[in-house]
Write a protein that holds these residues in place. Structure first.
Motif, PDB file in Angstrom:
ATOM      1  N   PRO A   1       0.823  -1.215   0.000  1.00  0.00           N
ATOM      2  CA  PRO A   1       0.000   0.000   0.000  1.00  0.00           C
ATOM      3  C   PRO A   1       0.857   1.266   0.000  1.00  0.00           C
ATOM      4  O   PRO A   1       1.907   1.302   0.623  1.00  0.00           O
TER       5      PRO A   1
ATOM      6  N   THR B   1      -4.021   2.649  -7.973  1.00  0.00           N
ATOM      7  CA  THR B   1      -5.467   2.755  -7.741  1.00  0.00           C
ATOM      8  C   THR B   1      -5.766   3.019  -6.272  1.00  0.00           C
ATOM      9  O   THR B   1      -5.089   2.492  -5.375  1.00  0.00           O
ATOM     10  N   GLU B   2      -6.773   3.834  -6.070  1.00  0.00           N
ATOM     11  CA  GLU B   2      -7.227   4.152  -4.716  1.00  0.00           C
ATOM     12  C   GLU B   2      -7.796   2.904  -4.048  1.00  0.00           C
ATOM     13  O   GLU B   2      -8.562   2.169  -4.651  1.00  0.00           O
ATOM     14  N   ASN B   3      -7.413   2.666  -2.799  1.00  0.00           N
ATOM     15  CA  ASN B   3      -7.901   1.508  -2.044  1.00  0.00           C
ATOM     16  C   ASN B   3      -8.699   2.026  -0.851  1.00  0.00           C
ATOM     17  O   ASN B   3      -8.192   2.112   0.262  1.00  0.00           O
TER      18      ASN B   3
ATOM     19  N   GLU C   1     -10.991   0.974   1.121  1.00  0.00           N
ATOM     20  CA  GLU C   1     -11.224   0.198   2.341  1.00  0.00           C
ATOM     21  C   GLU C   1     -10.029   0.230   3.299  1.00  0.00           C
ATOM     22  O   GLU C   1     -10.155  -0.154   4.458  1.00  0.00           O
TER      23      GLU C   1
ATOM     24  N   TYR D   1      -3.219   3.795  -1.488  1.00  0.00           N
ATOM     25  CA  TYR D   1      -3.295   3.361  -2.878  1.00  0.00           C
ATOM     26  C   TYR D   1      -2.595   2.006  -3.051  1.00  0.00           C
ATOM     27  O   TYR D   1      -1.684   1.674  -2.294  1.00  0.00           O
ATOM     28  N   SER D   2      -3.033   1.264  -4.040  1.00  0.00           N
ATOM     29  CA  SER D   2      -2.402   0.001  -4.415  1.00  0.00           C
ATOM     30  C   SER D   2      -1.620   0.214  -5.699  1.00  0.00           C
ATOM     31  O   SER D   2      -2.018   0.992  -6.570  1.00  0.00           O
TER      32      SER D   2
END
Length: 198
Positions: A1, A20-22, A24, A194-195
């Protein structure tokens, strides 16, 4: 992350990477004074829940240390039985909390337990992350005690982290009820995570 501050650097090194936005995994960061005072219109409902608890029940807050870890273990076992029918996420969490308690001193953790007439009502485990930042790892309460969640949230912050500026209550893991609960305490900010796929 990755945190938002790392994204630009990663993109400069790996221009073709997918970032990409994570959602959770976003951390919920709160103003410590806000969690303790529960002041303002936006926290009126939390303040009401807290006041209902402290006026209705004969309660006691106990700080946990090496000398009374047995009380924390009892709280953990008591409230695990309460939640044990809630699925695999909670089963995994149960194992993680057992690890925290088993390594309580080595990890430099702090905890608090609320009892009502000697019965377990709630507990929380956290740690001081820096001189002015605290981190809450877990918080559990018996829903049969009205306002128990509001009480442990406020009392733990007041007793253990009153001198902190911010309290990080970690992510919601994409669990809708947990997300609503965390948002209802009006976080000062959401720490975006983010991932990265290369």
């Amino acid at each position: 992350p990755l945190t938002s501050g790392m994204v630009a650097h990663v993109r400069s090194v790996f221009p073709d990477a997918a970032v990409t936005e994570n959602r959770e995994l976003f951390d919920y960061i709160y103003d410590a004074d806000s969690l303790i005072s529960l002041s303002g219109k936006k926290l009126h409902q939390k303040r009401t829940h807290y006041n209902n608890f402290i006026t209705r029940y004969n309660w006691e807050y106990t700080r946990i240390g090496e000398n009374n870890l047995a009380l924390l273990r009892r709280a953990y076992e008591s409230l695990w039985r309460y939640e044990s029918d809630e699925g695999q996420d909670f089963a995994d969490e149960h194992i993680a909390i057992a690890e925290l308690i088993g390594n309580f001193t080595a990890l430099g953790l702090t905890a608090g337990v609320i009892t009502v007439g000697g019965e377990i009502a709630a507990y929380s485990i956290g740690e001081r992350f820096t001189c002015c930042h605290a981190l809450i790892h877990t918080e559990k309460a018996d829903k049969n005690y009205e306002g128990a969640f509001a009480a442990i949230n406020r009392e733990f912050a007041a007793h253990e982290f009153a001198d902190c500026r911010f309290i990080n209550r970690e992510e919601d893991m994409g669990i809708e009820g947990l997300r609503r609960a965390k948002l209802s305490y009006q976080p000062a900010l959401l720490n975006e995570i983010y991932s990265l796929t290369i």
